[in-house]
Design a protein around this motif. Structure first.
Motif, PDB file in Angstrom:
ATOM      1  N   THR A 101       3.690   0.858   6.427  1.00 35.69           N
ATOM      2  CA  THR A 101       3.458   2.055   5.627  1.00 35.69           C
ATOM      3  C   THR A 101       2.048   2.608   5.807  1.00 35.69           C
ATOM      4  OG1 THR A 101       3.943   3.002   3.463  1.00 35.69           O
ATOM      5  CG2 THR A 101       2.751   0.919   3.481  1.00 35.69           C
ATOM      6  N   SER A 102       1.117   1.758   6.257  1.00 34.63           N
ATOM      7  CA  SER A 102      -0.247   2.224   6.535  1.00 34.63           C
ATOM      8  C   SER A 102      -0.932   1.262   7.484  1.00 34.63           C
ATOM      9  CB  SER A 102      -1.053   2.342   5.237  1.00 34.63           C
ATOM     10  OG  SER A 102      -1.225   1.067   4.638  1.00 34.63           O
ATOM     11  N   SER A 107       0.799  -1.229   0.000  1.00 37.45           N
ATOM     12  CA  SER A 107       0.000   0.000   0.000  1.00 37.45           C
ATOM     13  C   SER A 107       0.830   1.277   0.000  1.00 37.45           C
ATOM     14  CB  SER A 107      -0.940   0.002   1.204  1.00 37.45           C
ATOM     15  OG  SER A 107      -0.295   0.510   2.341  1.00 37.45           O
ATOM     16  N   THR A 108       0.156   2.358  -0.308  1.00 38.89           N
ATOM     17  CA  THR A 108       0.745   3.690  -0.187  1.00 38.89           C
ATOM     18  C   THR A 108       0.679   4.098   1.281  1.00 38.89           C
ATOM     19  OG1 THR A 108      -1.416   4.664  -0.580  1.00 38.89           O
ATOM     20  CG2 THR A 108       0.004   4.376  -2.495  1.00 38.89           C
ATOM     21  N   HIS A 109       1.357   5.195   1.628  1.00 38.78           N
ATOM     22  CA  HIS A 109       1.449   5.574   3.043  1.00 38.78           C
ATOM     23  C   HIS A 109       0.141   6.113   3.602  1.00 38.78           C
ATOM     24  CE1 HIS A 109       1.520   9.962   2.539  1.00 38.78           C
ATOM     25  NE2 HIS A 109       1.922   9.639   1.337  1.00 38.78           N
ATOM     26  N   HIS A 161      -7.880  -1.142   4.372  1.00 38.73           N
ATOM     27  CA  HIS A 161      -7.363  -2.504   4.536  1.00 38.73           C
ATOM     28  C   HIS A 161      -8.490  -3.509   4.752  1.00 38.73           C
ATOM     29  CE1 HIS A 161      -4.389   0.447   5.724  1.00 38.73           C
ATOM     30  NE2 HIS A 161      -3.420  -0.430   5.541  1.00 38.73           N
ATOM     31  N   SER A 162      -9.455  -3.109   5.582  1.00 38.93           N
ATOM     32  CA  SER A 162     -10.519  -4.045   5.980  1.00 38.93           C
ATOM     33  C   SER A 162     -11.320  -4.531   4.785  1.00 38.93           C
ATOM     34  CB  SER A 162     -11.453  -3.369   6.980  1.00 38.93           C
ATOM     35  OG  SER A 162     -10.726  -3.024   8.126  1.00 38.93           O
ATOM     36  N   LYS A 192       1.143   9.296  11.924  1.00 41.00           N
ATOM     37  CA  LYS A 192       2.309   8.585  11.422  1.00 41.00           C
ATOM     38  C   LYS A 192       3.512   8.979  12.273  1.00 41.00           C
ATOM     39  CE  LYS A 192       2.161   7.562   6.953  1.00 41.00           C
ATOM     40  NZ  LYS A 192       2.205   6.109   6.861  1.00 41.00           N
ATOM     41  N   ILE A 249      -2.440  -4.966   7.869  1.00 41.01           N
ATOM     42  CA  ILE A 249      -1.460  -3.886   7.828  1.00 41.01           C
ATOM     43  C   ILE A 249      -1.084  -3.535   6.390  1.00 41.01           C
ATOM     44  CG2 ILE A 249      -0.486  -4.416  10.092  1.00 41.01           C
ATOM     45  CD1 ILE A 249       1.802  -5.813   8.771  1.00 41.01           C
ATOM     46  N   GLY A 250      -0.516  -2.354   6.220  1.00 44.43           N
ATOM     47  CA  GLY A 250      -0.052  -1.911   4.903  1.00 44.43           C
ATOM     48  C   GLY A 250       1.457  -2.029   4.809  1.00 44.43           C
ATOM     49  N   MET A 251       1.950  -2.688   3.755  1.00 44.65           N
ATOM     50  CA  MET A 251       3.384  -2.893   3.586  1.00 44.65           C
ATOM     51  C   MET A 251       3.905  -2.009   2.458  1.00 44.65           C
ATOM     52  SD  MET A 251       3.278  -5.240   5.792  1.00 44.65           S
ATOM     53  CE  MET A 251       4.965  -5.800   5.875  1.00 44.65           C
ATOM     54  N   PHE A 276      -2.996   4.882   2.700  1.00 45.02           N
ATOM     55  CA  PHE A 276      -4.083   3.928   2.463  1.00 45.02           C
ATOM     56  C   PHE A 276      -4.816   3.600   3.768  1.00 45.02           C
ATOM     57  CE2 PHE A 276      -5.684  -0.454   1.707  1.00 45.02           C
ATOM     58  CZ  PHE A 276      -6.490  -0.172   0.620  1.00 45.02           C
ATOM     59  N   LYS A 277      -6.155   3.481   3.692  1.00 49.56           N
ATOM     60  CA  LYS A 277      -6.924   3.233   4.920  1.00 49.56           C
ATOM     61  C   LYS A 277      -7.941   2.099   4.799  1.00 49.56           C
ATOM     62  CE  LYS A 277      -6.517   7.889   6.695  1.00 49.56           C
ATOM     63  NZ  LYS A 277      -6.994   9.237   6.588  1.00 49.56           N
TER      64      LYS A 277
END
Lengths: 155, 155
Positions: free
Chosen positions: B138-139, A101-103, A108-109, B55, A134-136, A105-106
């Motif tokens: 990252t997110s 994901s980008t920094h 995920h769910s 963040k 989580i976002g990587m 991004f919200k």
């Protein structure tokens, strides 16, 4: 009575072949009645092209959702290969969803739900699990989603 | 009142109710045979019940991140209590995963994760010592600053 195997047939779900690991690890390890399953990625989009990229940027959110569903199928294939029969699963314990994901991004769910929904569809009450998303900043082969899981077996 | 509840009150903490999941999963699952309880990823909330967002290394200070980790760890305990009835039934904390929403250059993950670890050791003393991983991501869902899940052994 509906069982996971009968549900797979009823929904006409075709499980993919269980993939071999891409490096020096095994697809899963069983300790006691717990099954620790390595991170799985998605199969091919429409059996043709690899899912690749970050949702909302280089891949649509819908494609990322489809990728998450595909990861779920791959996980079920690994479990079936190991136990011989999905009816041997007593419950799904944990889903750990990693999204490329980008920094900022919200959502995920929304993406990991595609995998979670598949598990609850197949296993019913026993498919409901704990989950962490989580976002990587990157994932192997730039796949959009990787999911690690713990299952419990009836033994 | 259970011993651990008494301890929590004495330390001045307020145990939150079970965290309502934001999608298709549940806050905790007990693996009966292995005597382990797994929690979903829990997000930190402030006194108003709002998710603590931000963040690390950018929009939230390390001190606020430390307190967010503490709040998220306390939230996991609220969910565990709701499942097993009493926190006195915890034999020990096994493993903690602390995920920090951070900029790529961030380095103070241990200092943030200590918010959770300090709380667990304060409350459970020697039973609170745990294995831990702390990572920068990252997110996180809903823009949360920290997410925490844990595994505990129960009686």
């Amino acid at each position: 009575m509906s069982t996971p195997e009968s549900k797979i047939n009823e929904l006409k779900i075709k499980l993919p072949n269980a993939a071999n690991p891409v490096a020096n690890y095994v697809p899963l390890v069983q300790t006691g009645n717990l099954l620790f399953i390595s991170g799985n990625g998605p199969g091919l989009k429409n059996d043709k092209t690899p899912f690749s990229g970050k949702p909302g940027i280089s891949i649509s959110e819908q494609d990322a959702i489809d990728a998450s569903y595909s990861v779920g199928l791959n996980i079920l294939s690994q479990v079936k290969k190991h136990t011989g029969n999905l009816d041997n699963v007593s419950r799904v314990i944990r889903v750990f969803g990693m999204i490329n994901s980008t920094h900022d991004f919200k959502n995920h769910s929304k993406i990991i739900d595609a995998c979670s929904n598949l598990f609850t569809e197949i296993f019913g009450q026993d498919g409901i699990h704990t989950r962490t998303s989580i976002g990587m900043v990157s994932l192997p082969f730039q796949i959009p989603v990787e999911i690690e899981t713990i299952f419990e077996l009836k033994i | 009142m259970s011993k651990i509840d008494f301890k929590i009150n004495k330390l001045g903490y307020k145990l939150p109710n079970e965290s309502a999941p934001i999608a298709n999963y549940i806050p905790t699952v007990v693996a009966e045979k292995s005597k382990l309880i797994f929690t979903a990823g829990h997000l930190p909330k402030n006194v108003k019940g709002e998710i603590i967002v931000g963040k690390l290394g950018d929009s939230i200070s390390n001190e606020d991140g430390y307190n967010a980790a503490k709040a998220a760890a306390l939230a996991t305990l609220g969910s565990i209590k709701s499942n097993i009835g009493s926190l006195d039934n915890i034999k020990r904390i096994v493993k903690l995963l602390v995920m920090v929403n951070s900029i790529p250059e961030f380095k103070d993950h241990p200092a943030i994760a200590n918010g959770a670890s300090d709380l667990l050791v304060e409350i459970f003393e020697e039973k609170g010592f745990h294995a831990r991983s702390a990572v920068g991501v990252t997110s996180l869902p809903l823009g949360a600053a920290v997410e925490i899940d844990l595994v505990a052994e129960i009686h």
